[in-house]
Design a protein around this motif. Structure first.
Motif, mmCIF file in Angstrom:
data_model
loop_
_atom_site.group_PDB
_atom_site.id
_atom_site.type_symbol
_atom_site.label_atom_id
_atom_site.label_comp_id
_atom_site.label_asym_id
_atom_site.label_seq_id
_atom_site.Cartn_x
_atom_site.Cartn_y
_atom_site.Cartn_z
ATOM 1 N N ASP A 219 47.540 7.032 2.747
ATOM 2 C CA ASP A 219 48.933 6.712 2.407
ATOM 3 C C ASP A 219 49.586 7.802 1.556
ATOM 4 O O ASP A 219 50.806 7.846 1.415
ATOM 5 C CB ASP A 219 48.999 5.413 1.583
ATOM 6 N N VAL A 220 48.745 8.657 0.980
ATOM 7 C CA VAL A 220 49.242 9.576 -0.043
ATOM 8 C C VAL A 220 50.300 10.529 0.521
ATOM 9 O O VAL A 220 51.330 10.767 -0.104
ATOM 10 C CB VAL A 220 48.072 10.364 -0.665
ATOM 11 N N GLN B 249 42.768 13.196 -5.582
ATOM 12 C CA GLN B 249 42.616 14.528 -4.987
ATOM 13 C C GLN B 249 43.621 14.754 -3.867
ATOM 14 O O GLN B 249 44.189 15.833 -3.731
ATOM 15 C CB GLN B 249 41.187 14.723 -4.482
ATOM 16 N N ASN B 250 43.862 13.702 -3.063
ATOM 17 C CA ASN B 250 44.853 13.835 -2.007
ATOM 18 C C ASN B 250 46.242 14.106 -2.586
ATOM 19 O O ASN B 250 47.006 14.898 -2.050
ATOM 20 C CB ASN B 250 44.905 12.570 -1.150
ATOM 21 N N PHE B 251 46.569 13.411 -3.672
ATOM 22 C CA PHE B 251 47.864 13.656 -4.310
ATOM 23 C C PHE B 251 47.968 15.123 -4.720
ATOM 24 O O PHE B 251 48.969 15.783 -4.459
ATOM 25 C CB PHE B 251 48.051 12.760 -5.542
ATOM 26 N N GLU B 252 46.917 15.625 -5.354
ATOM 27 C CA GLU B 252 46.975 17.008 -5.822
ATOM 28 C C GLU B 252 47.157 17.974 -4.648
ATOM 29 O O GLU B 252 47.967 18.908 -4.715
ATOM 30 C CB GLU B 252 45.708 17.336 -6.631
ATOM 31 N N GLY C 16 36.965 -0.569 -11.598
ATOM 32 C CA GLY C 16 37.331 -1.291 -10.379
ATOM 33 C C GLY C 16 37.974 -0.375 -9.352
ATOM 34 O O GLY C 16 37.502 -0.218 -8.227
ATOM 35 N N CYS C 17 39.082 0.262 -9.730
ATOM 36 C CA CYS C 17 39.804 1.132 -8.801
ATOM 37 C C CYS C 17 38.959 2.350 -8.425
ATOM 38 O O CYS C 17 39.030 2.833 -7.300
ATOM 39 C CB CYS C 17 41.127 1.583 -9.405
ATOM 40 N N ASN C 18 38.170 2.825 -9.369
ATOM 41 C CA ASN C 18 37.342 3.990 -9.092
ATOM 42 C C ASN C 18 36.361 3.691 -7.963
ATOM 43 O O ASN C 18 36.188 4.480 -7.042
ATOM 44 C CB ASN C 18 36.577 4.388 -10.353
ATOM 45 N N SER C 19 35.760 2.501 -8.006
ATOM 46 C CA SER C 19 34.799 2.189 -6.954
ATOM 47 C C SER C 19 35.516 1.888 -5.651
ATOM 48 O O SER C 19 34.918 1.876 -4.587
ATOM 49 C CB SER C 19 33.868 1.048 -7.370
ATOM 50 N N ALA C 20 36.815 1.633 -5.717
ATOM 51 C CA ALA C 20 37.591 1.449 -4.489
ATOM 52 C C ALA C 20 38.145 2.784 -3.998
ATOM 53 O O ALA C 20 38.981 2.829 -3.107
ATOM 54 C CB ALA C 20 38.725 0.455 -4.727
ATOM 55 N N GLY C 21 37.716 3.886 -4.589
ATOM 56 C CA GLY C 21 38.054 5.195 -4.031
ATOM 57 C C GLY C 21 39.239 5.890 -4.660
ATOM 58 O O GLY C 21 39.885 6.717 -4.012
ATOM 59 N N SER C 22 39.560 5.606 -5.924
ATOM 60 C CA SER C 22 40.778 6.202 -6.462
ATOM 61 C C SER C 22 40.647 7.704 -6.726
ATOM 62 O O SER C 22 41.648 8.394 -6.812
ATOM 63 C CB SER C 22 41.245 5.471 -7.723
ATOM 64 N N GLU C 23 39.431 8.208 -6.843
ATOM 65 C CA GLU C 23 39.305 9.652 -7.045
ATOM 66 C C GLU C 23 39.789 10.408 -5.801
ATOM 67 O O GLU C 23 40.484 11.415 -5.906
ATOM 68 C CB GLU C 23 37.856 10.026 -7.385
#
Ligand SMILES: Cc1cc2nc3c(=O)[nH]c(=O)nc-3n(C[C@H](O)[C@H](O)[C@H](O)COP(=O)(O)O)c2cc1C
Lengths: 121, 597
Positions: free
Chosen positions: B74-75, B26-29, B15-22
Motif C-alpha cells: 500500500d505504501v 523501508q518501503n516508505f523510505e 504488535g505492529c512490528n511482528s505484523a511487518g511494520s519494518e
C-alpha cells in the motif's frame, strides 16, 4: 555533558521540527497539489514556502498540501489559515509570489491583496 | 535536525512490528526517495499507538491521518497520493475516522475520545531512539527542576500530594514508599524498576519502555535524588527484546548528555543505572524475589519485614516501583501534584493503562482516568464484543484477580472498588469473556498458570494450588462430586492466609470470584454433568438428529474410535460411552445432522 542551557536549546530546536505532531494552534499554509497544481508548478511553490519558513524559524507554521481545490485554471493555489482570521486564498502563485506571501502575510499579518483570488476576477 | 513538512510515524511496538511494520518503514523510505521527497518528508519509527487490533498502524502528520492495517504494497499509493499530491488515501484510513462529510482527527474517534494519556503521552508521538525528541516535549525538564530548585523532602512531598499509588498491582502510595526509604540511613541505596510484567495478556509496561524509555530514566533519577541513591536497575523480562534494546539505547544517550553519571546537569548529583534481564518467571515480579534474582540468587520470595525500604538489594535500603508508576512521575513534577490529583476518584488518583484482550473488538492499550466505568472501557473505548455475542465477564488482575460480571459493569474503576468486588486492579490486564466462555474453565486456566509459576518455597502455595487444580480438572472432565465446591473454598482460604508471598495469597482469587458470580456454572458441571457454555470437552455429548440424517455414513468413516454405527440410508447412532468427543463427525457431516450438547 550538556548544561541546562544546552538542553533548552536542544528542546527548542527539536520542538521546531516535530511539533507538527501535536494539536496545532498556529498558522497553516496549504498548497494545492493535485495533478493540475503540480502541472502548473505547485512543487517549486511548496518548496519555496518550506524553505522560507525554515529560514525564518517559524516554528508554529505548518506547511501542508491538499488535493484539487476545484479551480484548476487558477493553480498553483495557496491557502493561508491564520488563527482567528478568515482563510485567504492566493492564486497563480509563483516562487517569487510565495516569498512575499510568507514574508508579508505569514510573518507580519499583512495580506498580499494583489495575489488573492478576489483580485483575479 | 532538518525541518520536514510531513512526518510519517510508523508503529514499531511489538504488535505492529511482528505484523511487518519494518518492511513498511523501508518501503516508505524507498518510495519517498523515488519521488524525490526525502528532504521534505521524514519517516519515524515509534512506540505503540494502542490500537493493536488494527496494526500495522501509520500516522501521517500534520493531517494526523490514521492509516490502519497497512500492507507493504500500500505504501506506493500513500506516497504518490497523500505525500506527493496531498490526497489522503481514504480506503486505507481507520474506518472510524472516515465520516460522511469529513475525516475526523484521531482524537475524535471513540477509541481515543475518552482516553487521557499521561503514562502513554509520548507513545507513538516520538521516536524513542532519539533523545532529542523526548527532550523537545518537555523531557528532562522535571529532573532539571527537581535538581536545581527542590530538596529531597520537597520531592517526596509532591509525590505524596499527587496521590499516586503503585501501578504494579498492590496500589501502595508511592510517596510513602519513597519516604520510608529516604529515612533509612545508609551509605548505599538503590532504585529499582519492575519491568517483569508477568500477568498473562498484559503489555502496558512493555509499551511504555518501547515507546518512551527516557521517561523511566528521568523518573528513576528523581526517585534516586529523593531517597539518596546513586545506582538503579531496571529488571526486565528477556522476552521483551525491543523494550530492552530501546531502553539500553536510551540509557547510553542519557549518559552521553550527562543526564546519568557523576555530575548530572552540572549539579553534582550522581546516579547511574543498568538493565537486568529476567527469565520470565511470574514470581520474579514479586519484590523480594526480584531482588534475589538481581543479586544472582534463585528468584524466590522471603518473608517481610524487613521491607526493601529498610533492607533490600544487597541488604541496602531500596525502592521498587513499576514501569507505569514511574511513567507518571515527570508529568507530576511538570504539571503539579494538584493537576494529577484532580483526575480520578477520592482514593485513586490519575489514570490507569489497561491492556484490552479476549473477546473485544479493539484489542489494544488504553489509558483512562480512574473512575471511568467498566462499561465505558469495554463498550465505548473497546468497541464491545465481536460477532454480536453477549458479555459475560471481564478478568482484571490476571491470575491474582477476579472477574467482573455484567451486573457490575457500571462500577467506577479504582483500587478499592475492584477489591470490593472480589477482583483487583492488578497491573492492568483486562480480559473480556463472552457467552462462549466457561467460567470454570477460566478459573482452571488461571490456576494452571499459578501451579506452574509457584516457586515451591512454601507448602500452602506449592501443594494447595495443585490440589485445587486437581479438583477443577475433575469438575471440567465431568467427574465432579458433591463436596468439591466446599473443598475448593476451604483450600482457597487456607492458601490465602498461609502463603508466604503475594503469589499464593492471591492465587485462589479467580476461583473464589467465579464461585461468587457463577456458582451455577460449577453446579451445572457437578450435578447435571453439563458445561453450559459447551467448552468442557469432557462434558460434551454428540448426537445425531434422526430427521436430518441421510444415512450417508461419512461420520462413521471419519470417527477415529469407530463409535458411530448404522446402515446406509437410515439414521446413524453415536455410542456416547466410546466417544472421545473429538468433534470430527460434527465437522464432516454434510447435512449438519450432528449436534454437540
Ligand atoms: C507474584 C507476584 C508477581 C508480581 N509481578 C509484578 C510485575 O510483573 N510487575 C510489577 O510491577 N509488580 C509486580 N508485582 C508487585 C511487586 O511485588 C511490587 O509490589 C511492585 O512492583 C511495586 O511497585 P509499585 O508500588 O509501583 O506498584 C508482583 C507481585 C507478586 C506477588
Amino acid at each position: 555533558m550538556k548544561s541546562i542551557k544546552e538542553l533548552e536549546e536542544i528542546r527548542k530546536r527539536t520542538l521546531d521540527t516535530i511539533n507538527i505532531r501535536k494539536e496545532r494552534t498556529g498558522t497553516r499554509v496549504v498548497v494545492g497539489m493535485a495533478t493540475c497544481g503540480i502541472a502548473a508548478g505547485a512543487r517549486p511553490v511548496l518548496l519555496t514556502v518550506m524553505d522560507e519558513v525554515k529560514k525564518n524559524n517559524l516554528s508554529d507554521v505548518a506547511v501542508t498540501q491538499t488535493g484539487c481545490i476545484g479551480m484548476c485554471r487558477l493553480e498553483p493555489i495557496v491557502e493561508v489559515y491564520r488563527p482567528n482570521e478568515e482563510k485567504v486564498t492566493y492564486v497563480k502563485v509563483t516562487p517569487s509570489k510565495a516569498l512575499r506571501i510568507v514574508n508579508e502575510h505569514i510573518m507580519q499579518g499583512k495580506v498580499v491583496d494583489e495575489y488573492t483570488i478576489g483580485s483575479e476576477d | 535536525m532538518e525541518m520536514y513538512r510531513s512526518h510519517v510515524m510508523i508503529c514499531k511496538g511489538t504488535g505492529c512490528n511482528s505484523a511487518g511494520s519494518e518492511r513498511i518503514a523501508q518501503n516508505f523510505e524507498a518510495e519517498l526517495k523515488k519521488h524525490g521527497l526525502e528532504n521534505e518528508v521524514v519517516v519515524e519509527r515509534t512506540g505503540c499507538f494502542g490500537l493493536c487490533a488494527l496494526g500495522p498502524i501509520v500516522i501521517i502528520y500534520p493531517e494526523a491521518s490514521f492509516y490502519s492495517q497497512v500492507k507493504p504494497e500500500d505504501v506506493e499509493e500513500i506516497v504518490k497520493e497523500h505525500l506527493l499530491k496531498g490526497r489522503v488515501v481514504k480506503r486505507l484510513l481507520y474506518a472510524e475516522t472516515v465520516a460522511e462529510d469529513k475525516i475526523k482527527s484521531i482524537n475524535e474517534v471513540d477509541f481515543y475520545k475518552k482516553q487521557v494519556r499521561v503514562a502513554l503521552r509520548n507513545c507513538g508521538v516520538i521516536n524513542p531512539e532519539n533523545i532529542d525528541e523526548y527532550i523537545a516535549f518537555d523531557g528532562y525538564k522535571a529532573i532539571e527542576k527537581v535538581l536545581t530548585t527542590m530538596t529531597p523532602a520537597e520531592v517526596i512531598d509532591v509525590v505524596k500530594r499527587s496521590g499516586l499509588r503503585g501501578r504494579g498491582g498492590g496500589g501502595f502510595p508511592t510517596g510513602l514508599k519513597w519516604e520510608f526509604a529516604s529515612k533509612s540511613v545508609n551509605d548505599k541505596k538503590y532504585v529499582l524498576c519492575n519491568a517483569d510484567e508477568g500477568d498473562p495478556g498484559a503489555f502496558m509496561d512493555r509499551s511504555v519502555l518501547e515507546g518512551d524509555p527516557h521517561a523511566i530514566i528521568e523518573a528513576m533519577t528523581i526517585a534516586a535524588y529523593a531517597i539518596g541513591a546513586d545506582q538503579g536497575y531496571v529488571y526486565c523480562r528477556a522476552e521483551y527484546p525491543i523494550a530492552v534494546k530501546r531502553l539500553t539505547i536510551a540509557i547510553n544517550q542519557a549518559r552521553e548528555y550527562g543526564l546519568l553519571g557523576d555530575n548530572i546537569l552540572g549539579t553534582g548529583f550522581k546516579f547511574d543505572m543498568e538493565v537486568r534481564l529476567g527469565a520470565g518467571a511470574f514470581v520474579c515480579g514479586e519484590e523480594t524475589a526480584l531482588i534475589a534474582s538481581i543479586e544472582g540468587e534463585r528468584g524466590m520470595p522471603r518473608p517481610r519485614p524487613p521491607f526493601p525500604a529498610v533492607k533490600g538489594l544487597f541488604g541496602k535500603p531500596t525502592i521498587l516501583n513499576n514501569v507505569e508508576t514511574y511513567a507518571n512521575i515527570p508529568q507530576i513534577f511538570l504539571n503539579g501534584p494538584e493537576w494529577f490529583a484532580s483526575m480520578g476518584t477520592e482514593k485513586s488518583k490519575g489514570t490507569k493503562v489497561f491492556a484490552l484482550g479476549g473477546k473485544i473488538n479493539n484489542t489494544g492499550l488504553v489509558e483512562i482516568p480512574m473512575g471511568t466505568t467498566m462499561r465505558e472501557v469495554i463498550f465505548e473505548i473497546g468497541g464491545g464484543i465481536p460477532n454480536g455475542k453477549k458479555y459475560k465477564a471481564a478478568q482484571t488482575g490476571g491470575p491474582s484477580g477476579g472477574c467482573i460480571p455484567a451486573e457490575h459493569l457500571d462500577v467506577e474503576i479504582d483500587y478499592d472498588n475492584l477489591i470490593a468486588l472480589g477482583s483487583m486492579m492488578g497491573s492492568g490486564g483486562l480480559i473480556v469473556m463472552d457467552e462462549d466462555n466457561c467460567m470454570v474453565d477460566i478459573a482452571r486456566y488461571f490456576l494452571d498458570f499459578t501451579v506452574d509459576e509457584s516457586c515451591g518455597k512454601c507448602t500452602p502455595c506449592r501443594e494447595g494450588t495443585k490440589r485445587m487444580l486437581e479438583i477443577l480438572d475433575k469438575i471440567t472432565e465431568g467427574k465432579g462430586e458433591k463436596g468439591d465446591i466446599e473443598m475448593l473454598e476451604t483450600l482457597a482460604h487456607t492458601i490465602k492466609n498461609a502463603s508466604l508471598c503475594g503469589l499464593g495469597q492471591t492465587a485462589p482469587n479467580p476461583v473464589l470470584s467465579t464461585l461468587t458470580y457463577f456458582r451455577d456454572e460449577y453446579e451445572a458441571h457437578i450435578k447435571d454433568k453439563k458445561c453450559p457454555a459447551g467448552v468442557c470437552q469432557g462434558l460434551a455429548k454428540y448426537f445425531v438428529i434422526e430427521e436430518k440424517c441421510k444415512g450417508c455414513g461419512i461420520c462413521a468413516k471419519q470417527c477415529p474410535v469407530s463409535c458411530i454405527s448404522g446402515k446406509p440410508k437410515t439414521p446413524y447412532v453415536i455410542d456416547s460411552a466410546k466417544c472421545v468427543k473429538c468433534g470430527v463427525c460434527l465437522e464432516k457431516c454434510p447435512f449438519k445432522a450432528i449436534v454437540k450438547q
